[in-house]
Design a protein around this motif. Structure first.
Motif, PDB file in Angstrom:
ATOM      1  N   ASP A   1      25.101 -19.970  25.177  1.00  0.00           N
ATOM      2  CA  ASP A   1      26.297 -19.808  26.000  1.00  0.00           C
ATOM      3  C   ASP A   1      26.045 -18.875  27.182  1.00  0.00           C
ATOM      4  N   LEU A   2      25.148 -17.906  26.991  1.00  0.00           N
ATOM      5  CA  LEU A   2      24.847 -16.988  28.087  1.00  0.00           C
ATOM      6  C   LEU A   2      24.247 -17.736  29.264  1.00  0.00           C
ATOM      7  N   GLN A   3      23.446 -18.776  28.968  1.00  0.00           N
ATOM      8  CA  GLN A   3      22.822 -19.549  30.035  1.00  0.00           C
ATOM      9  C   GLN A   3      23.798 -20.547  30.646  1.00  0.00           C
ATOM     10  N   THR A   4      24.498 -21.287  29.793  1.00  0.00           N
ATOM     11  CA  THR A   4      25.362 -22.334  30.317  1.00  0.00           C
ATOM     12  C   THR A   4      26.542 -21.781  31.106  1.00  0.00           C
ATOM     13  N   MET A   5      26.988 -20.552  30.785  1.00  0.00           N
ATOM     14  CA  MET A   5      28.116 -19.969  31.504  1.00  0.00           C
ATOM     15  C   MET A   5      27.810 -19.740  32.977  1.00  0.00           C
ATOM     16  N   VAL A   6      26.530 -19.588  33.312  1.00  0.00           N
ATOM     17  CA  VAL A   6      26.165 -19.353  34.708  1.00  0.00           C
ATOM     18  C   VAL A   6      25.458 -20.553  35.313  1.00  0.00           C
ATOM     19  N   GLY A   7      25.546 -21.721  34.654  1.00  0.00           N
ATOM     20  CA  GLY A   7      25.015 -22.939  35.233  1.00  0.00           C
ATOM     21  C   GLY A   7      23.571 -23.237  34.909  1.00  0.00           C
ATOM     22  N   ALA A   8      22.936 -22.443  34.040  1.00  0.00           N
ATOM     23  CA  ALA A   8      21.570 -22.744  33.624  1.00  0.00           C
ATOM     24  C   ALA A   8      21.624 -23.686  32.432  1.00  0.00           C
ATOM     25  N   SER A   9      20.610 -24.547  32.312  1.00  0.00           N
ATOM     26  CA  SER A   9      20.594 -25.508  31.223  1.00  0.00           C
ATOM     27  C   SER A   9      20.313 -24.825  29.900  1.00  0.00           C
ATOM     28  N   LYS A  10      20.926 -25.337  28.835  1.00  0.00           N
ATOM     29  CA  LYS A  10      20.667 -24.768  27.509  1.00  0.00           C
ATOM     30  C   LYS A  10      19.249 -25.063  27.044  1.00  0.00           C
ATOM     31  N   ASP A  11      18.583 -26.039  27.675  1.00  0.00           N
ATOM     32  CA  ASP A  11      17.214 -26.384  27.298  1.00  0.00           C
ATOM     33  C   ASP A  11      16.173 -25.539  28.011  1.00  0.00           C
ATOM     34  N   GLU A  12      16.595 -24.770  29.017  1.00  0.00           N
ATOM     35  CA  GLU A  12      15.620 -23.993  29.791  1.00  0.00           C
ATOM     36  C   GLU A  12      15.208 -22.738  29.046  1.00  0.00           C
ATOM     37  N   ARG A  13      13.912 -22.438  29.140  1.00  0.00           N
ATOM     38  CA  ARG A  13      13.368 -21.225  28.545  1.00  0.00           C
ATOM     39  C   ARG A  13      12.731 -20.384  29.644  1.00  0.00           C
ATOM     40  N   ALA A  14      12.432 -19.135  29.305  1.00  0.00           N
ATOM     41  CA  ALA A  14      11.851 -18.236  30.307  1.00  0.00           C
ATOM     42  C   ALA A  14      10.540 -18.776  30.858  1.00  0.00           C
ATOM     43  N   LEU A  15       9.802 -19.533  30.035  1.00  0.00           N
ATOM     44  CA  LEU A  15       8.515 -20.067  30.456  1.00  0.00           C
ATOM     45  C   LEU A  15       8.571 -21.542  30.830  1.00  0.00           C
TER      46      LEU A  15
ATOM     47  N   PRO B   1       8.761 -24.867  33.113  1.00  0.00           N
ATOM     48  CA  PRO B   1       8.179 -25.126  34.438  1.00  0.00           C
ATOM     49  C   PRO B   1       9.203 -24.934  35.551  1.00  0.00           C
ATOM     50  N   ILE B   2       8.703 -24.581  36.727  1.00  0.00           N
ATOM     51  CA  ILE B   2       9.573 -24.356  37.883  1.00  0.00           C
ATOM     52  C   ILE B   2      10.381 -25.606  38.207  1.00  0.00           C
ATOM     53  N   SER B   3       9.723 -26.766  38.167  1.00  0.00           N
ATOM     54  CA  SER B   3      10.411 -28.019  38.508  1.00  0.00           C
ATOM     55  C   SER B   3      11.576 -28.280  37.560  1.00  0.00           C
ATOM     56  N   PHE B   4      11.392 -27.971  36.268  1.00  0.00           N
ATOM     57  CA  PHE B   4      12.461 -28.165  35.281  1.00  0.00           C
ATOM     58  C   PHE B   4      13.634 -27.244  35.578  1.00  0.00           C
ATOM     59  N   ALA B   5      13.334 -25.964  35.873  1.00  0.00           N
ATOM     60  CA  ALA B   5      14.396 -24.995  36.163  1.00  0.00           C
ATOM     61  C   ALA B   5      15.184 -25.396  37.405  1.00  0.00           C
ATOM     62  N   VAL B   6      14.471 -25.821  38.456  1.00  0.00           N
ATOM     63  CA  VAL B   6      15.150 -26.226  39.699  1.00  0.00           C
ATOM     64  C   VAL B   6      16.032 -27.433  39.449  1.00  0.00           C
TER      65      VAL B   6
END
Length: 434
Positions: A244-258, A260-265
């Motif tokens: 929820d901490l990620q999705t509340m600010v528009g980040a995907s729940k599947d994204e991790r700190a490591l 890939p850049i393309s996935f995060a973008v």
């Protein structure tokens, strides 16, 4: 990766064996071929531990290039749920090739697991659950458990002729019981079960309510399919709490700190565009009062003060409401009470903050009118922000949407627009007093 000598291989094996978490963290960002080369140097069980800790997409990429001779042993040593998650991401032909190399029983087990989404109870469960009949002797149960030392057991489950759970007994009770006693005399009803299709959030809810060490998973007919072990329960709870901490600010729940850049973008950019559109909406509201701002430039200086306080008030209400929804402490029927509470809190805090703000503005500007306008605007905007913070997640939940996914962006829009509108609107109405 260039060939390595004996000492280097020994060092890599030592690192993988004694520091699997660090090894996985480091290998998660390396090319799959290089990871496969390193894991092929380690014993199958050690390689399985590291492979299971990689991201599912990285683990799948490694499987594609892992040498088939040792790769089969690695898959067999992996947790079935993790192995199924990695295999499910492979192309069908590659996946079938791997399954054909595995023992028939394990291939069947993994195939069944891959039918479940990774975020369901079926995807989290370990199908390697030992089942017993109620008329089994304690001695027989313990002897069978000794033949499966790799399976961590907290509770022993008994099933009837149809495979339905007849009850469970803690392992500790079996260990101290008379070996000649039947298992049925020690059974008690299973404290909780979940269906294989239950979501991860439902699993976490059961964990929060029951404080279980393991959780049995059943099909629609109540037949025991597997069990979610304590480690998987803790991991699911941690992931559910952080997603929820990620999705509340528009980040995907599947994204991790490591990741890939393309996935995060790819995952973040659409939400940033939505946020940009809402920012233009707030700017349009300010534009409506361009004439007033041109006459009284002090208004432009004070705009961030009102927007900041209302935004923080809304965020506080949102966080409390979201936590209640996540922990299943509140339901939609509680909306009126929660909204009323947050409106009251916003009003009380608004009056307190409004008085302090008005005094500060008066000292700065020597304008009673400006001080009064910002004081009243502060109360209005904080009341609205509290109401919005409690209502937005409730409304999204009632519409069947994930309240964490867009609540923050919607709330920011509401607090900015209403903060600007209340302050600039009042200033326009009271222009003669400024």
């Amino acid at each position: 990766m260039a060939s390595v000598d004996g000492p280097t291989q020994a060092l890599l094996r030592h690192f993988v064996h004694h520091h699997p978490v660090d090894a996985a963290t480091n290998l998660d960002v390396h090319p799959p071929a290089e990871v496969a080369r390193i894991l092929s140097m380690a014993p199958a069980r050690d390689a399985a531990v590291v492979l299971a800790r990689l991201r599912s997409e990285q683990a799948a990429s490694v499987l594609e290039v892992l040498p088939k001779e040792g790769g089969t042993d690695v898959l067999q040593a992996m947790d079935p749920g993790r192995a199924a998650a990695a295999l499910s991401r492979l192309d069908r032909d590659v996946r079938m090739a791997w399954l054909e190399r595995l023992p028939a029983a394990m291939a069947k087990e993994l195939t069944e697991l891959m039918h479940y989404d990774v975020d369901t109870a079926g995807g989290l469960m370990d199908p390697r659950v030992l089942m017993f009949r109620p008329d089994s002797l304690v001695r027989e149960v313990l002897n069978r458990l000794r033949t499966h030392p790799e399976t961590r057991v907290y509770d022993v489950y008994a099933v009837d002729d149809e495979g339905r759970i007849a009850g469970s007994a803690p392992l500790q009770e079996l260990a101290v019981a008379d070996p000649k006693v039947k298992l049925g005399t020690l059974l008690r009803p299973a404290p909780a079960v979940v269906r294989a299709t239950a979501s991860k959030s439902e699993v976490v809810e059961v964990l929060e309510q029951q404080k279980l060490a393991s959780l049995p998973v059943v099909d629609f007919d109540g037949r025991l399919l597997g069990v979610i072990r304590h480690g998987a329960l803790v991991t699911a709870a941690a992931e559910e709490a952080t997603v929820d901490l990620q999705t509340m600010v528009g980040a995907s729940k599947d994204e991790r700190a490591l990741s890939p850049i393309s996935f995060a973008v790819r995952k973040r950019l659409p939400w940033l565009h939505i946020n940009l559109a809402t920012a233009f909406l707030a700017a349009a509201v300010v534009g409506l009062f361009e004439g007033t701002i041109a006459r009284f430039t002090a208004l432009a200086v004070l705009l961030p003060v009102v927007a900041g306080q209302s935004g923080n008030t809304g965020a506080q209400a949102l966080a409390v409401t979201m936590r209640g929804l996540a922990l299943r402490e509140v339901r939609l029927r509680h909306w009126f009470g929660i909204a009323a509470k947050e409106v009251t809190v916003g009003a009380v805090n608004g009056v307190a903050i409004g008085i302090v703000t008005a005094l500060g503005v008066f000292v700065w500007s020597q304008s009673v009118g400006l001080a009064g306008v910002i004081g009243i605007a502060m109360v209005m905007s904080m009341v609205i922000a509290g109401f919005a913070g409690a209502s937005v997640p409730m409304i999204l939940s009632s519409l069947g949407q994930d309240p964490a996914q867009a609540s923050s962006i919607i709330l920011t829009t509401v607090t900015d627009v209403m903060g600007f509108l209340s302050f600039l609107g009042l200033a326009t109405l009271a222009a003669s007093l400024l």
